[in-house]
Write a protein that holds these residues in place. Structure first.
Motif, PDB file in Angstrom:
ATOM      1  N   ALA A  72      49.359  78.613 -23.557  1.00  0.00           N
ATOM      2  CA  ALA A  72      49.726  77.983 -24.825  1.00  0.00           C
ATOM      3  C   ALA A  72      50.452  76.655 -24.604  1.00  0.00           C
ATOM      4  O   ALA A  72      50.335  75.735 -25.415  1.00  0.00           O
ATOM      5  CB  ALA A  72      50.609  78.930 -25.640  1.00  0.00           C
ATOM      6  N   LEU A  73      51.178  76.536 -23.496  1.00  0.00           N
ATOM      7  CA  LEU A  73      51.940  75.321 -23.216  1.00  0.00           C
ATOM      8  C   LEU A  73      51.071  74.171 -22.707  1.00  0.00           C
ATOM      9  O   LEU A  73      51.371  73.004 -22.970  1.00  0.00           O
ATOM     10  CB  LEU A  73      53.030  75.612 -22.181  1.00  0.00           C
ATOM     11  CG  LEU A  73      54.204  76.446 -22.675  1.00  0.00           C
ATOM     12  CD1 LEU A  73      55.077  76.862 -21.506  1.00  0.00           C
ATOM     13  CD2 LEU A  73      55.004  75.681 -23.701  1.00  0.00           C
ATOM     14  N   ARG A  74      50.002  74.482 -21.988  1.00  0.00           N
ATOM     15  CA  ARG A  74      49.176  73.441 -21.371  1.00  0.00           C
ATOM     16  C   ARG A  74      48.697  72.366 -22.339  1.00  0.00           C
ATOM     17  O   ARG A  74      48.881  71.172 -22.065  1.00  0.00           O
ATOM     18  CB  ARG A  74      47.991  74.075 -20.645  1.00  0.00           C
ATOM     19  CG  ARG A  74      48.271  74.244 -19.181  1.00  0.00           C
ATOM     20  CD  ARG A  74      47.037  74.714 -18.441  1.00  0.00           C
ATOM     21  NE  ARG A  74      47.415  75.942 -17.786  1.00  0.00           N
ATOM     22  CZ  ARG A  74      46.695  77.029 -17.714  1.00  0.00           C
ATOM     23  NH1 ARG A  74      45.508  77.074 -18.233  1.00  0.00           N
ATOM     24  NH2 ARG A  74      47.147  78.091 -17.101  1.00  0.00           N
ATOM     25  N   PRO A  75      48.057  72.711 -23.457  1.00  0.00           N
ATOM     26  CA  PRO A  75      47.595  71.641 -24.344  1.00  0.00           C
ATOM     27  C   PRO A  75      48.741  70.837 -24.957  1.00  0.00           C
ATOM     28  O   PRO A  75      48.606  69.635 -25.191  1.00  0.00           O
ATOM     29  CB  PRO A  75      46.785  72.355 -25.427  1.00  0.00           C
ATOM     30  CG  PRO A  75      47.077  73.796 -25.292  1.00  0.00           C
ATOM     31  CD  PRO A  75      47.623  74.019 -23.922  1.00  0.00           C
ATOM     32  N   LEU A  76      49.886  71.478 -25.192  1.00  0.00           N
ATOM     33  CA  LEU A  76      51.036  70.751 -25.738  1.00  0.00           C
ATOM     34  C   LEU A  76      51.578  69.766 -24.715  1.00  0.00           C
ATOM     35  O   LEU A  76      51.940  68.637 -25.060  1.00  0.00           O
ATOM     36  CB  LEU A  76      52.126  71.728 -26.178  1.00  0.00           C
ATOM     37  CG  LEU A  76      51.759  72.645 -27.339  1.00  0.00           C
ATOM     38  CD1 LEU A  76      52.871  73.670 -27.578  1.00  0.00           C
ATOM     39  CD2 LEU A  76      51.490  71.843 -28.587  1.00  0.00           C
ATOM     40  N   ALA A  77      51.625  70.176 -23.448  1.00  0.00           N
ATOM     41  CA  ALA A  77      52.105  69.276 -22.392  1.00  0.00           C
ATOM     42  C   ALA A  77      51.154  68.096 -22.246  1.00  0.00           C
ATOM     43  O   ALA A  77      51.586  66.946 -22.106  1.00  0.00           O
ATOM     44  CB  ALA A  77      52.235  70.037 -21.077  1.00  0.00           C
ATOM     45  N   GLN A  79      49.160  66.872 -24.577  1.00  0.00           N
ATOM     46  CA  GLN A  79      49.319  66.044 -25.774  1.00  0.00           C
ATOM     47  C   GLN A  79      50.584  65.196 -25.668  1.00  0.00           C
ATOM     48  O   GLN A  79      50.584  64.017 -26.042  1.00  0.00           O
ATOM     49  CB  GLN A  79      49.376  66.941 -27.008  1.00  0.00           C
ATOM     50  CG  GLN A  79      49.437  66.192 -28.313  1.00  0.00           C
ATOM     51  CD  GLN A  79      49.424  67.143 -29.511  1.00  0.00           C
ATOM     52  OE1 GLN A  79      49.342  68.364 -29.375  1.00  0.00           O
ATOM     53  NE2 GLN A  79      49.503  66.581 -30.683  1.00  0.00           N
ATOM     54  N   THR A  80      51.642  65.767 -25.129  1.00  0.00           N
ATOM     55  CA  THR A  80      52.899  65.039 -24.953  1.00  0.00           C
ATOM     56  C   THR A  80      52.712  63.873 -23.988  1.00  0.00           C
ATOM     57  O   THR A  80      53.191  62.760 -24.244  1.00  0.00           O
ATOM     58  CB  THR A  80      54.006  65.980 -24.445  1.00  0.00           C
ATOM     59  OG1 THR A  80      54.200  67.009 -25.406  1.00  0.00           O
ATOM     60  CG2 THR A  80      55.311  65.253 -24.207  1.00  0.00           C
ATOM     61  N   ARG A  81      51.980  64.097 -22.877  1.00  0.00           N
ATOM     62  CA  ARG A  81      51.725  63.010 -21.928  1.00  0.00           C
ATOM     63  C   ARG A  81      50.918  61.889 -22.589  1.00  0.00           C
ATOM     64  O   ARG A  81      51.196  60.708 -22.381  1.00  0.00           O
ATOM     65  CB  ARG A  81      50.989  63.535 -20.692  1.00  0.00           C
ATOM     66  CG  ARG A  81      51.873  64.311 -19.728  1.00  0.00           C
ATOM     67  CD  ARG A  81      51.168  64.610 -18.421  1.00  0.00           C
ATOM     68  NE  ARG A  81      49.968  65.430 -18.583  1.00  0.00           N
ATOM     69  CZ  ARG A  81      49.953  66.759 -18.659  1.00  0.00           C
ATOM     70  NH1 ARG A  81      51.085  67.431 -18.573  1.00  0.00           N
ATOM     71  NH2 ARG A  81      48.819  67.410 -18.802  1.00  0.00           N
ATOM     72  N   GLU A  82      49.923  62.237 -23.403  1.00  0.00           N
ATOM     73  CA  GLU A  82      49.099  61.240 -24.083  1.00  0.00           C
ATOM     74  C   GLU A  82      49.939  60.438 -25.081  1.00  0.00           C
ATOM     75  O   GLU A  82      49.808  59.217 -25.169  1.00  0.00           O
ATOM     76  CB  GLU A  82      47.925  61.905 -24.795  1.00  0.00           C
ATOM     77  CG  GLU A  82      47.050  60.962 -25.578  1.00  0.00           C
ATOM     78  CD  GLU A  82      46.428  59.836 -24.758  1.00  0.00           C
ATOM     79  OE1 GLU A  82      46.080  58.798 -25.360  1.00  0.00           O
ATOM     80  OE2 GLU A  82      46.312  59.963 -23.523  1.00  0.00           O
ATOM     81  N   ILE A  83      50.814  61.095 -25.796  1.00  0.00           N
ATOM     82  CA  ILE A  83      51.692  60.383 -26.733  1.00  0.00           C
ATOM     83  C   ILE A  83      52.630  59.451 -25.973  1.00  0.00           C
ATOM     84  O   ILE A  83      52.849  58.311 -26.389  1.00  0.00           O
ATOM     85  CB  ILE A  83      52.474  61.378 -27.620  1.00  0.00           C
ATOM     86  CG1 ILE A  83      51.509  62.048 -28.606  1.00  0.00           C
ATOM     87  CG2 ILE A  83      53.621  60.688 -28.348  1.00  0.00           C
ATOM     88  CD1 ILE A  83      52.103  63.202 -29.375  1.00  0.00           C
TER      89      ILE A  83
END
Length: 115
Positions: A72-77, A79-83
């Motif tokens: 669950a954390l992988r896509p959020l991490a 997305q955070t790097r892309e932002i």
């Protein structure tokens, strides 16, 4: 304390990453629009282990193990790097007109970029 809608969303989300339920399906089951379901899930994420799989089968799931929490954390991490990358680019950017952005580079511009 959970609201009535939050409880309905939790009940509609299945346990385990192997059983994700799409946002549209959750919305249909709880009789709410998808925007409301997304907002509820975002609020619940602060305190509850609701994951989201973006790969097929895609959807929300209730994480039941540390491995599922990591999933669950992988896509959020990501997305955070892309932002963060976009923020850095905007911080470096110079304000220019749309005409300047659309203009073809001159030979001087190309030479300056190559240097």
């Amino acid at each position: 304390m959970l609201s009535k809608d939050e409880k309905k969303v939790i009940v509609a989300i299945l346990e385990g990453a192997d059983h994700p339920r799409s946002m549209k399906e959750v919305a249909r089951l709880v009789n709410l629009d998808t925007r409301t379901v997304r907002a509820i899930v975002h609020d619940l994420n602060v305190k509850d282990p609701i994951g989201a799989s973006r790969h097929q089968p895609a959807g929300y799931f209730w994480a039941t193990s540390d491995d599922e929490l990591e999933l669950a954390l992988r896509p959020l991490a990501s997305q955070t790097r892309e932002i963060q990358r976009r923020l850095a680019g905007l911080r470096r950017a110079k304000a220019i007109s749309k005409d300047e952005a659309l203009a073809e580079p001159t030979s001087d511009d190309k030479k300056a970029k190559e240097a």
